[in-house]
Design a protein around this motif. Structure first.
Motif, mmCIF file in Angstrom:
data_model
loop_
_atom_site.group_PDB
_atom_site.id
_atom_site.type_symbol
_atom_site.label_atom_id
_atom_site.label_comp_id
_atom_site.label_asym_id
_atom_site.label_seq_id
_atom_site.Cartn_x
_atom_site.Cartn_y
_atom_site.Cartn_z
ATOM 1 N N LYS A 271 0.822 -1.215 0.000
ATOM 2 C CA LYS A 271 0.000 0.000 0.000
ATOM 3 C C LYS A 271 0.852 1.259 0.000
ATOM 4 O O LYS A 271 0.359 2.355 0.279
ATOM 5 C CB LYS A 271 -0.927 -0.004 1.221
ATOM 6 C CG LYS A 271 -1.856 -1.204 1.281
ATOM 7 C CD LYS A 271 -2.766 -1.147 2.486
ATOM 8 C CE LYS A 271 -3.629 -2.394 2.574
ATOM 9 N NZ LYS A 271 -4.445 -2.612 1.370
ATOM 10 N N TRP A 272 2.146 1.117 -0.273
ATOM 11 C CA TRP A 272 3.085 2.228 -0.179
ATOM 12 C C TRP A 272 2.709 3.393 -1.103
ATOM 13 O O TRP A 272 2.727 4.556 -0.687
ATOM 14 C CB TRP A 272 4.493 1.728 -0.511
ATOM 15 C CG TRP A 272 5.587 2.617 -0.039
ATOM 16 C CD1 TRP A 272 6.167 3.651 -0.704
ATOM 17 C CD2 TRP A 272 6.235 2.557 1.236
ATOM 18 N NE1 TRP A 272 7.143 4.232 0.061
ATOM 19 C CE2 TRP A 272 7.216 3.580 1.259
ATOM 20 C CE3 TRP A 272 6.106 1.742 2.340
ATOM 21 C CZ2 TRP A 272 8.048 3.793 2.358
ATOM 22 C CZ3 TRP A 272 6.934 1.948 3.445
ATOM 23 C CH2 TRP A 272 7.879 2.970 3.440
ATOM 24 N N ASP A 273 2.360 3.079 -2.335
ATOM 25 C CA ASP A 273 2.037 4.125 -3.300
ATOM 26 C C ASP A 273 0.644 4.723 -3.079
ATOM 27 O O ASP A 273 0.372 5.832 -3.541
ATOM 28 C CB ASP A 273 2.137 3.571 -4.724
ATOM 29 C CG ASP A 273 3.558 3.130 -5.061
ATOM 30 O OD1 ASP A 273 4.500 3.704 -4.486
ATOM 31 O OD2 ASP A 273 3.712 2.207 -5.885
ATOM 32 N N GLU A 274 -0.217 4.004 -2.389
ATOM 33 C CA GLU A 274 -1.576 4.491 -2.160
ATOM 34 C C GLU A 274 -1.639 5.506 -1.023
ATOM 35 O O GLU A 274 -2.489 6.398 -1.028
ATOM 36 C CB GLU A 274 -2.508 3.316 -1.850
ATOM 37 C CG GLU A 274 -2.550 2.254 -2.940
ATOM 38 C CD GLU A 274 -3.378 1.057 -2.517
ATOM 39 O OE1 GLU A 274 -4.039 1.150 -1.447
ATOM 40 O OE2 GLU A 274 -3.371 0.041 -3.229
ATOM 41 N N ASP A 275 -0.760 5.365 -0.030
ATOM 42 C CA ASP A 275 -0.828 6.200 1.174
ATOM 43 C C ASP A 275 0.557 6.750 1.480
ATOM 44 O O ASP A 275 1.466 6.004 1.847
ATOM 45 C CB ASP A 275 -1.353 5.359 2.344
ATOM 46 C CG ASP A 275 -1.641 6.196 3.573
ATOM 47 O OD1 ASP A 275 -1.332 7.400 3.562
ATOM 48 O OD2 ASP A 275 -2.178 5.648 4.545
ATOM 49 N N ASP A 276 0.730 8.047 1.317
ATOM 50 C CA ASP A 276 2.037 8.670 1.569
ATOM 51 C C ASP A 276 2.410 8.662 3.043
ATOM 52 O O ASP A 276 3.598 8.744 3.389
ATOM 53 C CB ASP A 276 2.031 10.123 1.062
ATOM 54 C CG ASP A 276 1.858 10.210 -0.445
ATOM 55 O OD1 ASP A 276 2.178 9.201 -1.116
ATOM 56 O OD2 ASP A 276 1.405 11.254 -0.942
#
Length: 597
Positions: A271-276
């Protein structure tokens, strides 16, 4: 920790069942044997001997008193029944996560149980929720968290009071805001482990399985709220430092309910790219770990920090985020503070050359014989090698994560080397440079046959192109030898002179004792000063023995000599325009710079 319904528990239960069956069979066999023996004895009493002689049993009965003769024959008592059950401690019950009854029901659910009831039961067990405000404990003594507000909301909408994935977020928010002394992040990290354990027990993990889909959604929501408790504590009307809380979880055992496991890291990366905010949370926690480690020496509990760092850098996204942090390579930090105020500094600061650790390896140095000193130095060398291998496990994945991360790592090493040029000065102020242990764990000195002004002019002309990684490592290793090992050897000689001077001063100091015998107050001050001076001398002696142990390590010496031999050959080839060693080197060197470039 294994789940109550894990494979290990299944195997143990089968073994217990088999043992129980064997014991029951043994008991039945013993009972039947006893009955057969009793029947045989009675038949012997009724049947007389036909050959005119008495059997041994009859002879024995003839000499028994009439009273004892009336006693019925006794049977052999069955062997005591042995029960082997695993000891269930409160900690074990806690590690099992979901209540044992709920877990078994989850595996052995009734075929006709509606999916809504199954979901309600599973969510209650995972998050330990209840609609009954008066019910505070489950059957295993675990604290339950009531959500009466959600119950009223469901009933007002004409729905049954059942938990579902649609109402789970409302339940988490209500329960998380009324946990009492329990922090939301501790509660949800434990829920995450229970979700994982229950998921491992589920066999059918296909998209068609509605129960598996419910569990996947539960896992997603649980992770999201775990991160929210770190990044947004005020969401639950609480105030605490999220980075410190996350660092606390990272220092726990990964298998512990409060620990950060591999599955958690995998979920975060997915989920790294979805939630900064995920990257920000991890960087903040790593910085907190580094700050805490700065106050720990090698004789302290430093392994959880190093172990967590090694697990983190196994993920490229996390590694890149760490290297991009401002504190990773802050060039404004003085040389003496690089080992405490940069992210990697405290990890490289750990060394057997730290003052507290030296005293542990060499206690009472004046009384140690050569045999004990050598044994202590061998142990010190093994500790240093092990730690350097662990540091390699941290740096290796960093330089492989991405070209940018590799460049940042090289920049940090270059900052350390270039900030410690003063270590080679004749008079070194230890307060202005990094420690020996730090430098041993890691380029204006490369001029050949040139003055400083000529060298500065030469390097002012930037060459085209970029250096490759191997070239950067080569020059950094060369500089590390100069400012690390060689500087430490030089400081050892200085320390030896200082210790000899201290011994002479102590002899003179002790001869003045008679001057203070008549005055108890002055004598007490004299004794304190003398003890302080002796303690300093012993610390210096311990440090000297430790440095000698590091420098006399045969493996380190071999590697150092091999590298320096390579550097010597490389320098000679540069001066001979690449003809050495095929052709002998001609002296003196040519005056033109281009001839030796």
């Amino acid at each position: 920790m294994a789940d109550s319904i894990s494979d290990a528990d299944k195997i143990r239960n089968k073994r217990l069942a088999k043992l129980q069956a064997m014991q029951d069979a043994q008991k039945a066999q013993e009972s039947s044997s006893a009955e057969a023996a009793a029947a045989a004895a009675q038949s012997e009493e009724k049947v007389p001997a036909t050959d005119g002689t008495s059997s041994p049993a009859e002879s024995a009965r003839k000499i028994v008193s009439p009273v004892s003769a009336k006693v019925e024959p006794t049977t052999t008592a069955p062997a005591p029944r042995i029960r082997i059950t695993p000891q269930i401690t409160p900690a074990k019950r806690e590690s099992n996560g979901i209540q044992r009854s709920s877990s078994r029901q989850g595996q052995q659910a009734k075929p006709d149980e509606p999916i809504e009831q199954w979901t309600d039961r599973i969510l209650r067990g995972i998050f330990r929720l209840t609609f009954d405000a008066g019910n505070t404990k489950d059957q295993n003594g675990h604290e339950l968290h009531p959500v009466p507000g959600l119950k009223e909301e469901l009933e007002s909408e004409g729905k049954l009071a059942l938990l579902s994935t649609e109402s789970l977020e409302t339940a988490i928010m209500e329960a998380g805001s009324n946990l009492g002394r329990l922090r939301p992040h501790k509660w949800l990290f434990a829920c995450w482990k229970r979700v994982l354990r229950f998921g491992k027990s589920m066999k059918d993990k296909t998209p068609e399985n509605m129960k598996w889909q419910v569990l996947l959604e539960t896992r997603r929501l649980c992770f999201s709220y775990c991160m929210l408790t770190i990044t947004t504590p005020e969401l639950f009307s609480l105030e605490y430092n999220g980075s410190q809380a996350f660092a606390d979880h990272m220092l726990q055992d990964p298998e512990d309910d409060a620990g950060v496991c591999h599955e958690f890291l995998t979920e975060a990366v997915s989920k790294w790219d979805e939630d900064d905010t995920i990257g920000t949370a991890f960087v903040g926690a790593v910085e907190e770990l580094s700050r805490r480690l700065a106050g720990i020496t090698m004789d302290g509990d430093y392994r959880p920090y190093l172990g967590m760092m090694r697990r983190l850098v196994a993920f490229k996204q996390i590694t890149i985020a760490i290297t991009q942090a401002p504190s990773f390579c802050d060039k404004s930090i003085p040389a003496a503070e690089l080992e405490t105020k940069t992210i990697l500094g405290p990890f490289f600061q750990l060394s057997p050359l730290q003052a507290e650790v030296c005293s542990q390896f060499f206690p009472g140095p004046k009384s140690l014989d050569q045999g004990r000193i050598r044994n202590a130095q061998n142990s010190l060398q093994m500790s240093l090698r092990t730690h350097q291998l662990e540091l390699d496990d941290v740096i290796g994945p960093m330089v492989k994560a991405s070209p940018e991360a590799r460049g940042k790592v090289l920049d940090w090493f270059a900052l350390v080397v270039n900030s410690n040029h003063k270590r080679t000065a004749i008079q070194v102020d230890r307060k202005l440079v990094s420690s020996d242990g730090f430098m041993i764990n890691i380029a204006d000195e490369t001029k050949i046959n040139a003055t400083q002004e000529e060298s500065d002019k030469f390097y002012a002309e930037s060459a085209t192109g970029t250096n490759n990684f191997i070239s950067e490592v080569f020059f950094l290793t060369t500089a590390a030898h100069q400012y690390g090992l060689e500087s430490t050897r030089k400081s050892l000689k200085t320390l030896d002179r200082e210790l000899k001077h201290m011994s002479q001063q102590l002899e003179v100091f002790e001869q003045d004792r008679h001057k203070y015998i008549a005055n108890p107050a002055q004598l007490q001050m004299y004794e304190r000063a003398l003890k302080k001076y002796k303690d300093q001398q012993e610390k210096g002696m311990s440090y000297k023995m430790a440095v000698e142990g590091v420098l006399n390590d045969e493996l380190a010496q071999t590697r150092s000599m091999q590298f320096m031999r390579f550097v010597t050959v490389w320098l000679l080839r540069q001066m001979s325009s690449g003809t050495f060693p095929q052709k002998p080197l001609t002296l003196p060197l040519p005056p033109e710079k281009d001839a030796i470039r």
